[in-house]
Every structure is written in structure tokens, then in C-alpha cells.
Design an enzyme around this catalytic site. Sequence first.
Site, mmCIF file in Angstrom:
data_model
loop_
_atom_site.group_PDB
_atom_site.id
_atom_site.type_symbol
_atom_site.label_atom_id
_atom_site.label_comp_id
_atom_site.label_asym_id
_atom_site.label_seq_id
_atom_site.Cartn_x
_atom_site.Cartn_y
_atom_site.Cartn_z
ATOM 1 C CD GLU A 1 8.223 -0.350 -2.281
ATOM 2 O OE1 GLU A 1 7.087 0.124 -2.212
ATOM 3 O OE2 GLU A 1 8.528 -1.486 -1.848
ATOM 4 C CG ASP A 2 6.708 2.407 0.753
ATOM 5 O OD1 ASP A 2 7.490 1.558 0.267
ATOM 6 O OD2 ASP A 2 5.986 2.159 1.738
ATOM 7 C CG ASP B 1 2.237 0.797 7.412
ATOM 8 O OD1 ASP B 1 3.182 0.633 6.608
ATOM 9 O OD2 ASP B 1 1.730 -0.121 8.053
ATOM 10 C CE LYS C 1 -3.353 -2.219 3.058
ATOM 11 N NZ LYS C 1 -3.958 -2.139 4.415
ATOM 12 N N GLY C 2 2.053 1.175 0.446
ATOM 13 C CA GLY C 2 2.852 2.349 0.809
ATOM 14 C C GLY C 2 3.052 3.397 -0.268
ATOM 15 C CG PHE D 1 10.025 2.341 11.190
ATOM 16 C CD1 PHE D 1 10.340 1.209 10.457
ATOM 17 C CD2 PHE D 1 8.699 2.759 11.241
ATOM 18 C CE1 PHE D 1 9.355 0.486 9.787
ATOM 19 C CE2 PHE D 1 7.711 2.044 10.574
ATOM 20 C CZ PHE D 1 8.042 0.903 9.846
ATOM 21 N NE ARG E 1 -0.924 1.919 4.845
ATOM 22 C CZ ARG E 1 0.122 1.147 4.568
ATOM 23 N NH1 ARG E 1 1.193 1.677 4.006
ATOM 24 N NH2 ARG E 1 0.130 -0.125 4.875
ATOM 25 C CG ASP F 1 14.474 -1.393 5.486
ATOM 26 O OD1 ASP F 1 15.637 -1.073 5.756
ATOM 27 O OD2 ASP F 1 13.700 -1.874 6.327
#
Length: 174
Positions: free
Chosen positions: A98-99, A158, A42-43, A151, A164, A102
Amino acid sequence: MDQMQKEILFSREVIDKRVKELAACISQDYEGRELIVIGILKGAFIFMADLIRALSIPCQVDFARLASYGAGSVSSGKVILMNDIEMSIRGKDILIIEDIVDTGITLSYFVQWLKERNPRSLKVCAFLDKRGRRKVTFEADYVGFTIEDGFVVGYGLDFDEKARFLPDVYIMKE
Ligand code: IMP
């Protein structure tokens, strides 16, 4: 989360400026081509919505839903494709949105998955690149902002499905 301390990292104004810069760059690179933009849910939904509206070229959109995190802030290391794309991408120019990158595991998996369908080209645009925690080698082609670690939440990102909706990006404090 509500009690969790967080500090603003990128304001909505800074984000807006950077998204427009990225869109200008992508518009130039894909001028005259037929671009399909694939958002990872969802990001990426907020970043993707802003980015494609700032493009000066047409594009088509599709989505995939991938999950590697359980509840919390640590990657499980296993990628699950919850929903695949609907379009045929054979011979097309594809840009994955993509958000955040990582460990790199999610995107490495998804890029490989899409490559097997023989697109004409395949690139990745990530809103954030978290460089300090890579487990596999992965470089996005377009990056909004680079961070070392920590983070982050907001602007689609989120923590346990919370935050979000926040228009700015925050870094969570211990
Ligand atoms: P990777 O497979 O470890 O690169 O993880 C990618 C996914 O992890 C992203 O699409 C996010 O959903 C999630 N993620 C990684 N870091 C963060 C963060 O700082 N905040 C929110 N989500 C994150």
C-alpha cells in the site's frame, strides 16, 4: 495543484535507500517461500515496482483497486472494491503493498476481505504510515517512513489524480 505550495519531504535518494532496506528485510523473511505480492491501485504502483525489483527472492504479483477518497484530500470513510485480485490465494504467503496508511480503514477492510480466502500468511507493507489520523487500529508489518500528519504527494501518491509521477515525496502546504 500547480499553484499549491509543496515542500520536499523524502528525496528520491532517501526513498531508494529505504526501499532497498525494506526489500532486504522482506527477502530474508520470505526466503524459500512462495510469495504473492498484491498492490493496491493506484497509489502503490511505483513503490511496488521498485520494491519487487529490489527483492532477492521470486514473487508473483496481483493487484486490487480500492477507493475511499473522492476528489480532494479527505477520506470518505467508505471503502469500495473497484477491482478484485485475479489469483487464488488459498494456502499462499501474501504481502499487501500500500502507498500510505491514514485512517486505517482501507487496509482493515482489505485484510479482512483477503483473510476470508484463507491464505497461509498475510502481511502488509506500507510505504508511508501516517500515524496521527487513525480511525481504526491498524499496524502495517513493514513501513517505509512514518509521518504524523499532513497530505503528501509524489512517488505514486496523488492529490486529485495529480502529482503521482513525481519521483520525490512532497508535503503540501496550506
Ligand atoms: P485510509 O483508508 O484512510 O488509511 O486511506 C488510505 C488511502 O488514502 C491511501 O491508499 C491513499 O490513496 C489515500 N491517502 C491517505 N493519505 C494520503 C496522502 O497524504 N496523500 C495521498 N493519498 C493519501
